[in-house]
Write a protein that holds these residues in place. Structure first.
Motif, PDB file in Angstrom:
ATOM      1  N   GLY A 166      -2.429  -4.901  -3.092  1.00 54.23           N
ATOM      2  CA  GLY A 166      -3.430  -4.440  -1.937  1.00 54.23           C
ATOM      3  C   GLY A 166      -4.284  -5.760  -1.683  1.00 54.23           C
ATOM      4  O   GLY A 166      -4.686  -6.360  -2.337  1.00 54.23           O
ATOM      5  N   GLY A 167      -4.811  -5.606  -0.199  1.00 54.70           N
ATOM      6  CA  GLY A 167      -5.700  -6.698  -0.011  1.00 54.70           C
ATOM      7  C   GLY A 167      -5.016  -8.011   0.575  1.00 54.70           C
ATOM      8  O   GLY A 167      -4.060  -7.763   0.988  1.00 54.70           O
ATOM      9  N   ASP A 168      -5.834  -9.049   0.714  1.00 56.10           N
ATOM     10  CA  ASP A 168      -5.566 -10.208   1.504  1.00 56.10           C
ATOM     11  C   ASP A 168      -4.821 -11.274   0.392  1.00 56.10           C
ATOM     12  O   ASP A 168      -5.227 -11.587  -0.770  1.00 56.10           O
ATOM     13  CB  ASP A 168      -6.694 -10.780   2.031  1.00 56.10           C
ATOM     14  CG  ASP A 168      -6.397 -12.182   2.786  1.00 56.10           C
ATOM     15  OD1 ASP A 168      -5.761 -12.091   3.907  1.00 56.10           O
ATOM     16  OD2 ASP A 168      -6.878 -13.094   2.371  1.00 56.10           O
TER      17      ASP A 168
ATOM     18  N   THR B 262     -15.217  -5.642  -1.269  1.00 54.48           N
ATOM     19  CA  THR B 262     -14.278  -5.403  -0.304  1.00 54.48           C
ATOM     20  C   THR B 262     -14.155  -6.767   0.382  1.00 54.48           C
ATOM     21  O   THR B 262     -15.018  -7.401   0.814  1.00 54.48           O
ATOM     22  CB  THR B 262     -14.846  -4.639   0.903  1.00 54.48           C
ATOM     23  OG1 THR B 262     -15.299  -3.294   0.316  1.00 54.48           O
ATOM     24  CG2 THR B 262     -13.912  -4.169   2.074  1.00 54.48           C
TER      25      THR B 262
ATOM     26  N   SER C 267      -6.180  -5.825  -4.902  1.00 57.09           N
ATOM     27  CA  SER C 267      -5.558  -5.077  -6.135  1.00 57.09           C
ATOM     28  C   SER C 267      -4.288  -6.130  -6.469  1.00 57.09           C
ATOM     29  O   SER C 267      -3.350  -6.194  -5.933  1.00 57.09           O
ATOM     30  CB  SER C 267      -5.001  -3.845  -5.688  1.00 57.09           C
ATOM     31  OG  SER C 267      -4.428  -3.003  -6.792  1.00 57.09           O
TER      32      SER C 267
ATOM     33  N   ARG D  13     -11.251  -9.055   3.175  1.00 57.09           N
ATOM     34  CA  ARG D  13     -10.735  -9.149   4.552  1.00 57.09           C
ATOM     35  C   ARG D  13     -10.063  -7.922   4.844  1.00 57.09           C
ATOM     36  O   ARG D  13     -10.040  -7.618   5.908  1.00 57.09           O
ATOM     37  CB  ARG D  13      -9.891 -10.426   4.798  1.00 57.09           C
ATOM     38  CG  ARG D  13     -10.919 -11.734   5.022  1.00 57.09           C
ATOM     39  CD  ARG D  13     -10.374 -12.801   5.901  1.00 57.09           C
ATOM     40  NE  ARG D  13      -8.870 -12.970   5.471  1.00 57.09           N
ATOM     41  CZ  ARG D  13      -8.013 -13.396   6.515  1.00 57.09           C
ATOM     42  NH1 ARG D  13      -8.315 -14.043   7.497  1.00 57.09           N
ATOM     43  NH2 ARG D  13      -6.618 -13.607   5.851  1.00 57.09           N
ATOM     44  N   LYS D  14      -9.103  -7.465   3.895  1.00 58.34           N
ATOM     45  CA  LYS D  14      -8.271  -6.308   4.181  1.00 58.34           C
ATOM     46  C   LYS D  14      -8.268  -5.268   2.986  1.00 58.34           C
ATOM     47  O   LYS D  14      -7.537  -4.735   2.361  1.00 58.34           O
ATOM     48  CB  LYS D  14      -6.770  -6.918   4.039  1.00 58.34           C
ATOM     49  CG  LYS D  14      -6.458  -7.841   5.241  1.00 58.34           C
ATOM     50  CD  LYS D  14      -5.020  -8.329   5.239  1.00 58.34           C
ATOM     51  CE  LYS D  14      -4.703  -9.062   6.233  1.00 58.34           C
ATOM     52  NZ  LYS D  14      -3.171  -9.721   6.208  1.00 58.34           N
ATOM     53  N   GLY D  15      -9.637  -5.087   2.777  1.00 60.33           N
ATOM     54  CA  GLY D  15      -9.858  -4.050   1.567  1.00 60.33           C
ATOM     55  C   GLY D  15     -10.241  -4.623   0.383  1.00 60.33           C
ATOM     56  O   GLY D  15     -10.398  -5.940   0.269  1.00 60.33           O
ATOM     57  N   HIS D  16      -9.889  -3.802  -0.700  1.00 60.09           N
ATOM     58  CA  HIS D  16     -10.211  -4.429  -1.970  1.00 60.09           C
ATOM     59  C   HIS D  16      -8.987  -4.896  -2.451  1.00 60.09           C
ATOM     60  O   HIS D  16      -7.735  -4.607  -2.289  1.00 60.09           O
ATOM     61  CB  HIS D  16     -10.459  -3.071  -2.852  1.00 60.09           C
ATOM     62  CG  HIS D  16     -11.748  -2.506  -2.681  1.00 60.09           C
ATOM     63  ND1 HIS D  16     -12.892  -2.947  -3.476  1.00 60.09           N
ATOM     64  CD2 HIS D  16     -12.303  -1.387  -2.103  1.00 60.09           C
ATOM     65  CE1 HIS D  16     -13.843  -2.025  -2.844  1.00 60.09           C
ATOM     66  NE2 HIS D  16     -13.369  -1.194  -2.093  1.00 60.09           N
TER      67      HIS D  16
ATOM     68  N   SER E  57       1.020  -1.342   0.008  1.00 60.31           N
ATOM     69  CA  SER E  57       0.035  -0.087  -0.055  1.00 60.31           C
ATOM     70  C   SER E  57       0.646   1.300  -0.068  1.00 60.31           C
ATOM     71  O   SER E  57       0.251   2.219  -0.565  1.00 60.31           O
ATOM     72  CB  SER E  57      -0.920   0.133   1.318  1.00 60.31           C
ATOM     73  OG  SER E  57      -1.758  -0.970   1.279  1.00 60.31           O
TER      74      SER E  57
ATOM     75  N   GLN F 215      -8.161  -4.298 -10.137  1.00 58.69           N
ATOM     76  CA  GLN F 215      -8.893  -3.848  -9.019  1.00 58.69           C
ATOM     77  C   GLN F 215     -10.123  -4.351  -8.594  1.00 58.69           C
ATOM     78  O   GLN F 215     -11.077  -4.375  -9.434  1.00 58.69           O
ATOM     79  CB  GLN F 215      -9.224  -2.222  -8.910  1.00 58.69           C
ATOM     80  CG  GLN F 215      -9.613  -1.611  -7.519  1.00 58.69           C
ATOM     81  CD  GLN F 215      -8.388  -1.438  -6.639  1.00 58.69           C
ATOM     82  OE1 GLN F 215      -7.463  -1.461  -7.072  1.00 58.69           O
ATOM     83  NE2 GLN F 215      -8.894  -1.628  -5.358  1.00 58.69           N
TER      84      GLN F 215
ATOM     85  N   HIS G  39      -1.115   9.195   6.209  1.00 56.23           N
ATOM     86  CA  HIS G  39      -1.278   8.050   7.028  1.00 56.23           C
ATOM     87  C   HIS G  39      -0.476   8.265   8.365  1.00 56.23           C
ATOM     88  O   HIS G  39      -0.576   7.250   9.108  1.00 56.23           O
ATOM     89  CB  HIS G  39      -1.198   6.525   6.387  1.00 56.23           C
ATOM     90  CG  HIS G  39      -2.339   6.666   5.222  1.00 56.23           C
ATOM     91  ND1 HIS G  39      -3.440   5.891   5.528  1.00 56.23           N
ATOM     92  CD2 HIS G  39      -2.349   6.707   3.815  1.00 56.23           C
ATOM     93  CE1 HIS G  39      -4.000   5.685   4.451  1.00 56.23           C
ATOM     94  NE2 HIS G  39      -3.438   6.308   3.503  1.00 56.23           N
TER      95      HIS G  39
END
Length: 456
Positions: free
Chosen positions: A415-417, A387, A394, A389-392, A26, A383, A55
């Motif tokens: 990105g994501g799980d 959604t 990617s 477990r950990k967002g979208h 990310s 993409q 962030h």
């Protein structure tokens, strides 16, 4: 470096020429690079300043850089230098080619006791050195244990490490982090913990795994997993010697106050067999330049410029060294075998189909699975619309030409799980099976038990 048939595609930062992406998340990308002055191959971790600021991660990034500068040990990935442009931070790191330690298990099976001891000795010596510098890793796990070309262990990724200033007045750390299967019970308990004792627990789990070929604590239900960890509910396989069983049971003691210490581990008879601590010089390290990379002044002499030539509208050609650096990933035989709970964040396959046809096939296969597709020449971003477990989820995809009319296609989770990435690729592979090439010239049929595309 990377070049095309019509010329070169180069991005240069200071004295470094950037190549293919080795991994991404990310907040950062890691790219293969070459020092143009020395010809040395390195890895460069590239962070987006805007995201770091947005962030509120400046503290964490400074901590990671400070840690890497403080640690000078033959079994730790070396940080050579830090640079910054107006928009990015560049961390120049040692590039190792031997893959993850656990890749050896997935290809060869568990280690015999003498070989396991050799790696465990390197790991314990490294962790002990880090603790002597006031640094606790806090996230020791398979992905962070790499090997160099000579098979020497290299510990990486101090992104979650704790420096002395994070220890509170009670002398304990209070940040829960790490990977559940490898995390000490007191860390999960969230009542403060001794970073040294928590790191040693993780080392004990790693020793168990490399000798057993599976995890001591595993359960698909997270709370059931935690219960096993709290009770140290595990059983050593029958091939463990009685001396290593005793040592592992003393390390995986759920009570940190009675758990064996690293000093005691080093004096243990099983550990000491053939033990040769590494010899190295400890350098004095200044952290003065860590602040400089966040210097926002317009005329800062610390800033570098990223110069980029226009990308050619054709796949990038991968040179021999870069291809070798990916070789462990070219055999996808064990891609979906969830060995030791370890799953990969990237995968590759080869194809003799034209590059444009590969792009079209990936798009045709991804869209029905609920993925939005963005194309940029021979790179794609997939993409997920839902959604997870950990967002979208990617996925970054890139096509490389490795020989005339032979292409390597790389898919990386950006990105994501990770488990969702594997499920996605397993489904995607059904639509790609007729473009994947193997040495007998035939296309690949779907593997057994949903194992995905498996070249023979």
């Amino acid at each position: 470096m990377a070049s095309s048939a019509s010329g070169s595609s180069r991005t240069r930062v200071g004295k470094y020429e950037l190549g293919r992406t080795l991994g991404e998340g990310s907040f950062a990308k890691v790219k293969f690079a070459r020092n143009l002055e020395t010809g040395e191959n390195v890895a460069i971790k590239i962070l987006n300043k805007e995201k770091v600021l947005k962030h509120k991660m400046i503290g964490q990034i400074k901590r990671e850089i400070s840690t890497m500068k403080l640690i000078r040990h033959p079994n730790v990935i070396r940080m050579y230098e830090v640079m910054a442009s107006k928009t990015k931070i560049y961390i120049v790191l040692e590039f190792v080619t031997g893959g993850e330690l656990f890749d050896k298990i997935s290809t060869r099976g568990r280690f015999k006791e003498d070989e396991a001891r050799k790696y465990f000795q390197q790991l314990i010596n490294t962790v002990d050195y880090c603790h002597s510098r006031g640094v606790f890793h806090r996230d020791l796990k398979p992905e962070n244990l790499l090997l160099d070309a000579n098979g020497v262990l290299k510990v990486s990724d101090f992104g979650l490490s704790a420096l002395p200033q994070q220890v509170r007045e009670d002398g304990l750390l209070h940040t829960t982090c790490g990977t559940p299967n490898y995390v000490a019970p007191e860390v999960i308990n969230n009542k403060g913990y001794d970073g040294a004792k928590a790191d040693l627990w993780s080392c004990g789990v790693i020793l168990f795994v490399i000798m057993a070929g599976f995890l001591p604590f595993e359960d698909s239900n997270l709370m059931a997993l935690y219960k096993k960890i709290f009770k140290a509910d595990f059983t050593c396989p029958p091939w463990f010697s009685s001396s290593v069983k005793k040592l592992i049971k003393r390390i995986l003691d759920p009570n940190p106050s009675t758990r064996i210490t690293i000093a005691e581990v080093i004096e243990n008879d099983w550990f000491k067999k053939g033990y040769k601590p590494p010899k190295f010089e400890q350098a004095d390290v200044s952290l003065d330049d860590v602040e400089a990379i966040f210097d926002e002044s317009e005329d800062s002499r610390n800033l570098v410029v990223e110069r980029r030539e226009e990308q050619p509208a054709m796949p990038v050609t991968m040179n021999a060294f870069e291809l070798i650096s990916t070789s462990m990933g070219l055999n996808l035989g064990s891609l979906f075998e969830k060995q030791m709970g370890l799953v990969k964040r990237e995968t590759r396959f080869t194809s003799r189909c034209p590059a444009k046809e590969i792009i079209s096939k990936i798009e045709e296969a991804a869209v029905p699975l609920g993925f939005d597709v963005k194309k940029n020449n021979y790179k794609m971003k997939l993409q997920g619309e839902k959604t997870g477990r950990k967002g979208h989820l990617s996925v970054a995809t890139e096509i490389f030409e490795v020989a005339p009319s032979l292409y390597m296609v790389e898919l990386r989770k950006s990105g994501g799980d990770t488990l969702e990435f594997h499920k996605f690729y397993n489904n995607l592979s059904i639509g790609l099976k007729d473009i994947v090439w193997r040495s007998d010239g035939q296309t690949i049929e779907q593997g057994n038990e949903g194992a995905g595309i498996v070249p023979s």
